[in-house]
Structures are given as structure tokens and as C-alpha cells.
Design a protein around this motif. Structure first.
Motif, PDB file in Angstrom:
ATOM      1  N   ASP A  13      -1.858 -10.833  -6.380  1.00 29.41           N
ATOM      2  CA  ASP A  13      -2.897 -11.237  -6.883  1.00 29.41           C
ATOM      3  C   ASP A  13      -3.514 -12.053  -5.798  1.00 29.41           C
ATOM      4  OD1 ASP A  13      -2.511 -13.742  -8.601  1.00 29.41           O
ATOM      5  OD2 ASP A  13      -2.663 -13.586  -6.678  1.00 29.41           O
ATOM      6  N   ALA A 196      -7.776  -6.054  -1.519  1.00 30.24           N
ATOM      7  CA  ALA A 196      -7.388  -6.270  -3.108  1.00 30.24           C
ATOM      8  C   ALA A 196      -8.270  -4.703  -4.461  1.00 30.24           C
ATOM      9  CB  ALA A 196      -7.637  -7.203  -2.866  1.00 30.24           C
ATOM     10  N   ASP A 234      -2.769  -6.595  -2.567  1.00 30.01           N
ATOM     11  CA  ASP A 234      -2.755  -6.818  -3.975  1.00 30.01           C
ATOM     12  C   ASP A 234      -1.708  -6.332  -4.632  1.00 30.01           C
ATOM     13  OD1 ASP A 234      -5.657  -7.395  -5.833  1.00 30.01           O
ATOM     14  OD2 ASP A 234      -4.666  -5.555  -4.820  1.00 30.01           O
ATOM     15  N   ARG A 235      -1.241  -6.052  -6.004  1.00 32.61           N
ATOM     16  CA  ARG A 235      -0.223  -5.497  -6.781  1.00 32.61           C
ATOM     17  C   ARG A 235      -1.284  -4.198  -7.560  1.00 32.61           C
ATOM     18  NH1 ARG A 235       1.978  -9.322 -10.481  1.00 32.61           N
ATOM     19  NH2 ARG A 235       3.769  -8.777  -9.448  1.00 32.61           N
ATOM     20  N   ALA A 236      -2.756  -4.930  -7.628  1.00 35.41           N
ATOM     21  CA  ALA A 236      -3.480  -3.415  -8.136  1.00 35.41           C
ATOM     22  C   ALA A 236      -3.804  -2.495  -7.397  1.00 35.41           C
ATOM     23  CB  ALA A 236      -5.160  -4.154  -8.635  1.00 35.41           C
TER      24      ALA A 236
END
Ligand code: 6PG
Length: 244
Positions: A13, A196, A234-236
Motif C-alpha cells: 500500500d 500508487a 503499490d498493489r493497486a
């Protein structure tokens, strides 16, 4: 010579991203100071880096040999809500530690071409050369349209091959911006992208896995001729990479 190395680091995140980025920045500073007694870093604007700057402010690091620059600036005064300088000051610089003479602000209050010319001269003075300045580290973000710094798709600054800093009109924002040019970004020793958010996923996939011959988004054109690029995402933002 081409980019020595491109790395991709995925974090869960934005908070984890800021933490890992602060480790990387502090390590780059230690290395530069050991090598030549100074650390020249260009900061990214926008919102993503704020958490990183807050961590740097709390790090207890010795900033005495740090020289702070900006990758771009909006054409606004330094106290304006949109100012990248104001964001970095509130999050970090105003809390002290970096000698004021070593914070090199882009003078967004001037008209954009004058601000660009003024910053170009400041870079020449600070780096002691009329050649392109070689930053130890450039922090960059990326917009959902693949822009980076204030190099937006279709803008004149993208094709600036001689200047180190350019003023550019950004039609989609109906605003002037001042930005380091690709010539300067690609002279950097290290570039660290901080990306991000789910809205960045399509552009990130296109930048990292551009089809051969496809037109390149601005962020894809950051390829230091003798430097390293690290993408911290980040993962998103990485959602589009899994099946690439
Ligand atoms: C700016 C930045 C710009 C920014 C991206 C991402 O002045 O806005 O230099 O290139 O890094 O737009 O912005 P966010 O971090 O807010 O998503």
C-alpha cells in the motif's frame, strides 16, 4: 549507453511504499555523500510523495550536505495551495535540517519562461557546470495519462532537446508549468518513480510493457543514459501487471 538497470518493487500500500522509498532515499544520500560530500536530489510534486517527505522529516538524518531541487512546479507562488514547494515544505523542509541556501525552489511566481530560465541558471550555478546537471537521485510520480514531472503527452517540453528546464503550457489543465526536461531527467544517476493508486494501473502497464514501436508515454521516455530506474508501486497500481 542505455539505462543500466530498471527495477520494479511492489509494496502492499502507499504507506509501505513511502517507508521503502525513504530507506532508498537515505541510502542514496549516504552513498553520494561518501563519494563526493554532497547529495543532489530532485523532489517530485503531487500527493504521493508527501508521506515520504514526512518520513524523511522524522528520520533524524543529517541533511547538512543535501541539496534539494524540484522536478517541476506549477506556475503559482510558493504559498499557493497547488505549489509543489509548499507541499514539500509543509511535509519536511520547513521543519529544518536542510540549510535554506541548499533548497533550490523553482520560482513559480514569475512568468513561466522567466521561471524556467532562472532555474536553468540556478542549476548551472549549483552544479558548477553549463553541461546538463547530473542529479544523484530524481524522484518522480506518474499521472494516469502517463505524464511525469510536468512532461504531459503532446506538450512542447517533451521535445525540448537543448534546455535543461522548460516552461510548458498544459492544455488539459489550462495552466503553465515549469519542468526539468527529458535531457535532464535522463542524465540522472538514479530515478525513483513512486506510483500508487488503481487509476495509474493502465498507464503503468503501458509504460512498463509498451508494445514495440507503440508511441511512448512520457514516463516511458525516462531512460537515464548512464543511470538506474526503480519503480516503487503499490498493489493497486500494479493490478495491470500481473498478466503482462
Ligand atoms: C505534479 C507532479 C506530477 C505528479 C503526478 C502524480 O506537479 O503534479 O510533478 O508529475 O507526480 O501527477 O501525482 P500524484 O502523486 O498526486 O498522483
Amino acid at each position: 549507453m542505455t539505462t543500466r538497470k530498471t527495477s520494479l518493487i511492489q509494496l502492499p500500500d502507499a504507506r509501505a511504499l513511502a517507508s521503502r522509498a525513504s530507506e532508498r532515499v537515505l541510502a542514496a544520500a549516504d552513498s553520494a555523500r561518501a563519494e563526493c560530500g554532497a547529495f543532489h536530489i530532485a523532489l517530485a510534486g503531487g500527493s504521493t510523495p508527501r508521506a515520504l517527505y514526512e518520513l524523511l522529516a522524522q528520520s533524524g538524518a543529517d541533511f547538512a550536505q543535501w541539496h534539494i531541487y524540484f522536478g517541476d512546479e506549477r506556475a503559482v507562488p510558493p504559498d499557493h495551495a497547488d505549489s509543489n514547494f509548499r507541499m514539500a515544505s509543509e511535509a519536511w523542509l520547513a521543519r529544518g535540517g536542510v540549510p535554506a541556501a541548499q533548497v533550490h525552489r523553482i520560482r513559480g511566481e514569475l512568468d513561466a519562461p522567466a521561471a524556467a530560465a532562472s532555474y536553468e541558471e540556478e542549476l548551472a550555478q549549483s552544479f558548477g557546470t553549463r553541461e546538463v546537471p547530473r542529479f544523484d537521485l530524481v524522484l518522480l510520480g506518474m499521472g494516469a495519462d502517463g505524464h511525469t514531472a510536468s512532461l504531459f503527452p503532446g506538450t512542447t517540453a517533451l521535445s525540448e532537446a537543448r534546455r535543461t528546464v522548460a516552461a510548458t503550457w498544459v492544455e488539459k489543465l489550462a495552466a503553465n508549468r515549469i519542468t526539468l526536461t527529458l535531457r535532464t531527467l535522463n542524465a540522472a544517476r538514479h530515478v525513483l518513480f513512486l506510483v500508487a493508486g488503481a487509476d495509474k494501473a493502465p498507464a503503468l502497464r503501458e509504460v512498463l510493457f509498451a508494445r514495440e514501436g507503440a508511441p511512448q508515454l512520457p514516463a516511458a521516455r525516462v531512460r537515464p543514459w548512464d543511470g538506474e530506474v526503480t519503480w516503487m508501486v503499490d498493489r493497486a497500481a500494479a493490478a495491470g501487471l500481473r498478466d503482462a
